[in-house]
Design an enzyme around this catalytic site. Structure first.
Site, short mmCIF file in Angstrom:
data_model
loop_
_atom_site.label_atom_id
_atom_site.label_comp_id
_atom_site.label_asym_id
_atom_site.label_seq_id
_atom_site.Cartn_x
_atom_site.Cartn_y
_atom_site.Cartn_z
N ASP A 1 0.83 -1.21 0.00
CA ASP A 1 0.00 0.00 0.00
C ASP A 1 0.86 1.26 0.00
O ASP A 1 0.45 2.30 -0.50
CB ASP A 1 -0.96 -0.01 1.19
CG ASP A 1 -0.24 -0.02 2.51
OD1 ASP A 1 0.63 -0.87 2.71
OD2 ASP A 1 -0.55 0.82 3.37
N CYS B 1 2.38 -6.99 6.17
CA CYS B 1 1.72 -5.87 5.51
C CYS B 1 0.20 -5.88 5.66
O CYS B 1 -0.41 -6.88 6.02
CB CYS B 1 2.15 -5.76 4.06
SG CYS B 1 3.94 -5.55 3.90
N ASP B 2 -0.36 -4.75 5.31
CA ASP B 2 -1.67 -4.34 5.79
C ASP B 2 -2.81 -5.32 5.56
O ASP B 2 -3.50 -5.71 6.49
CB ASP B 2 -2.05 -3.00 5.15
CG ASP B 2 -1.14 -1.88 5.59
OD1 ASP B 2 0.04 -2.17 5.82
OD2 ASP B 2 -1.58 -0.74 5.70
N LYS B 3 -3.08 -5.70 4.33
CA LYS B 3 -4.27 -6.49 4.06
C LYS B 3 -3.97 -7.98 3.98
O LYS B 3 -4.88 -8.80 4.04
CB LYS B 3 -4.93 -6.03 2.75
CG LYS B 3 -5.18 -4.53 2.71
CD LYS B 3 -5.92 -4.03 3.93
CE LYS B 3 -5.84 -2.52 4.08
NZ LYS B 3 -4.54 -2.01 4.50
N CYS C 1 6.93 -1.90 7.43
CA CYS C 1 7.39 -0.57 7.84
C CYS C 1 7.65 -0.51 9.34
O CYS C 1 6.88 -1.05 10.14
CB CYS C 1 6.37 0.48 7.44
SG CYS C 1 6.09 0.58 5.66
N GLU D 1 -6.69 5.05 1.36
CA GLU D 1 -6.09 5.81 2.45
C GLU D 1 -5.84 7.24 1.96
O GLU D 1 -5.36 7.44 0.85
CB GLU D 1 -4.78 5.16 2.89
CG GLU D 1 -5.00 3.79 3.52
CD GLU D 1 -3.72 3.09 3.90
OE1 GLU D 1 -3.80 2.12 4.66
OE2 GLU D 1 -2.63 3.50 3.43
N SER E 1 -3.68 5.73 6.41
CA SER E 1 -2.52 4.88 6.66
C SER E 1 -2.25 4.86 8.15
O SER E 1 -2.51 5.83 8.86
CB SER E 1 -1.30 5.45 5.92
OG SER E 1 -0.11 4.94 6.45
#
Length: 560
Positions: free
Chosen positions: A88, A129-131, A201, A450, A476
């Site tokens: 993302d 990571c996010d999803k 991150c 986002e 984010s």
């Protein structure tokens, strides 16, 4: 798992490996390299989201190899498969961001399709990571075979001129370039340092929030969430995960036997304590939905009021996830939370939370603070409700300047992130304004982008402590400031945010958990009679299908 006992474990794979009439079909597994002895053992899916595109996933081939070694030691036969992964961070501020949240459902479906079709006996899901993390957790709960999640681990922070930095650090430098205080060459040099290698991150953004949630839920091994991606302990954890998975197969211990309401309360409480991302209010309800447990935003509201924030991590604090790992990791945080948790909730380690955290180290009471000396007396997130958000909105209150915790100002209304961002850069936004970005929700976006390019524009223009931003989109995990997202119902559903006009007075009161537009019910009702939904932005492909079937952000943007 003892290899000699592997043959007696409950095996779905017998559907494809056993019987006279399976000979021809069984030959395809032999073509994969499986021997007659292999075909008698449990077949284990190693679900990997490795890709060369996403830095949080680029190293996962090595992690998967470690997992496979553990599975073999335990008497199983590992077979690796892949699913999609989006960075993302790369897609921020572009049309590509529309695909990120919908990818969560694609990931869950793709894992279900392959694992169910081939009748695997167990699985290890590996992701960062996010999803990707919530998508895999959703699949684990839905399929309900012995399963463990293994995180890819956080990236280390970068170092630039003896200062620790992340990708988030670039916003302040961009602002200095715009002011003529810094050259573009200096910015490029910084850019080459902020993301120094593989891993998710390095701050407590959405990726690391969800990696922590996986451990707090009990679906990942204790101690697994915060080990840096480049640390050899990540490979050691992979081998342990593979071995433990085979014990779960032997015992037929599945996610439905591990998860409870207490598990989800623990996950939310840990997320609040570590300063987690607003996006967990989308993902935890979606995982709970697969378990048949109706987690709502009200859970976050109540638990957030009761739970102190114990960790001051990036983006709002000075510490990184690698620091949290040094201090004791998620086990240390859970030990500090103590009786606030459901200590009898089970874990994939085969023991209850009480046992899993009893010897957890706490090496720094500054990084993992005790209950009597928290960073904030309440959790990181606040749920706001009112005439602008009847079903709720969410803000990361721990990342808001004290002087902006309560704010009232005129609305400046935009129907897309790009319109708002351009207005900010063109100096059309004034101190005190409340920037409204609508038609960016799950349906209206579609995909619920986002709004980081708009929030960074506020930072770069020096407006982040004098203006608020309110949206039916999301943010984010790296965002900070008075930015309120997930406004529900969204504009595309005809929620109040669709009825706002320039100049309407918006009142945000984070300490009192309220978000209102100062209009009478009569005025809102009159405007509603004149409103009609706009033409969808996307009319074909997966985004169009997603928009037609996705629920509101207030219920987790779930497709059911």
């Amino acid at each position: 798992m003892n290899p000699d006992r592997a043959n007696t474990a409950k095996r779905r794979s017998k559907d494809v490996t056993d019987g006279l009439f399976r000979a021809g079909f069984r030959s395809f597994l032999r073509a994969d390299g499986l021997t007659s002895e292999d075909l008698k053992r449990p077949l284990i899916a190693v679900v990997n989201s490795w890709t060369e595109v996403v830095p949080g996933h680029r190293h996962l081939r090595d992690v998967a190899q470690a997992v496979k070694e553990g599975i073999i030691r335990g008497g199983g036969v590992p077979l690796e498969m892949n699913t999609v992964a989006i960075c993302d961070g790369i897609t921020e501020g572009t049309e590509g961001m529309r695909y990120v949240l919908p990818s969560r459902e694609v990931i869950a479906d793709s894992v279900e399709i392959v694992v169910e079709a081939h009748r695997f006996d167990g699985m290890v899901c590996i992701g960062s990571c996010d999803k990707i993390v919530p998508g895999m957790l959703m699949a684990m709960v839905r399929i309900d075979i012995p399963s463990i999640f293994l995180q890819g681990g956080p990236m280390l922070p970068g170092t630039y001129k003896c200062e620790r930095v992340t990708a988030l650090s670039t916003s302040a430098y961009v602002a200095r370039v715009l002011k003529g205080e810094l050259s573009e060459e200096d910015l490029e040099e910084l850019e080459c340092h902020v993301s120094p290698g593989v891993g998710s991150c390095s701050g407590m953004y959405t990726a690391n929030t969800m990696e922590a949630v996986a451990e707090a839920l009990g679906l990942a091994l204790p101690g697994s969430a915060t080990i840096p991606a480049v640390d050899v302990r990540r490979l050691h954890m992979g081998k342990r995960t593979g071995e433990q998975l085979m014990r779960l197969v032997e015992e037929n211990l599945t996610p439905s036997q591990i998860l409870s309401e207490g598990s989800f309360q623990n996950a939310i409480r840990v997320g609040m304590a570590i300063g987690g991302s607003t996006n967990m209010t989308l993902h935890i309800p979606a995982i709970a939905h697969e378990a048949g447990i109706p987690v709502t935003v009200d859970w976050f509201d109540q638990i957030g009021r009761e739970t102190p924030q114990l960790c001051d991590l990036m983006p709002s604090g000075p510490y990184f996830v690698s620091d949290l790992d040094d201090a004791g990791g998620i086990r240390g945080v859970m030990r500090q939370l103590g009786d606030l948790l459901d200590l009898e909730a089970m874990t994939v380690a085969g023991v209850a939370v009480r046992e899993a955290i009893k010897n957890a180290p706490i090496n720094s009471d500054e990084i993992i603070r005790p209950l009597h000396n928290p960073v904030h007396p309440q959790g990181a997130l606040a749920i706001l409700k009112g005439t602008l958000a009847p079903e709720g909105a969410v803000v990361k209150q721990s990342a808001v300047s004290p002087k902006m915790l309560a704010h009232s100002g005129p609305a400046r209304v935009f129907d897309s992130e790009e319109e708002a961002r351009n207005a900010i850069y063109n100096d059309e936004i004034r101190s005190g304004d409340v920037v409204i970005i609508r038609y960016e929700g799950p349906q209206g976006g579609p995909g619920m982008r986002e709004m980081i390019s708009a929030t960074e524009a506020l930072v770069e223009k020096g407006l982040d402590e004098v203006c608020a931003l309110v949206t039916d989109g999301r943010f984010s995990g790296a965002c900070r400031g008075p930015v309120v997202g997930h406004v529900s119902p969204e504009a595309m559903e005809g929620g109040p945010i669709a009825l706002i006009q320039d100049g309407d007075r918006i009142e945000m009161d984070i300490p009192n958990h309220s978000l209102n537009v100062l209009l009478s019910e009569t005025e809102l009702a009159e405007r509603r009679t004149k409103w009609s939904a706009p033409v969808p932005k996307v009319t074909k492909g997966c985004l169009a299908r997603y928009a037609k079937s996705v629920s509101s952000a207030g219920s987790g943007a779930i497709i059911s």
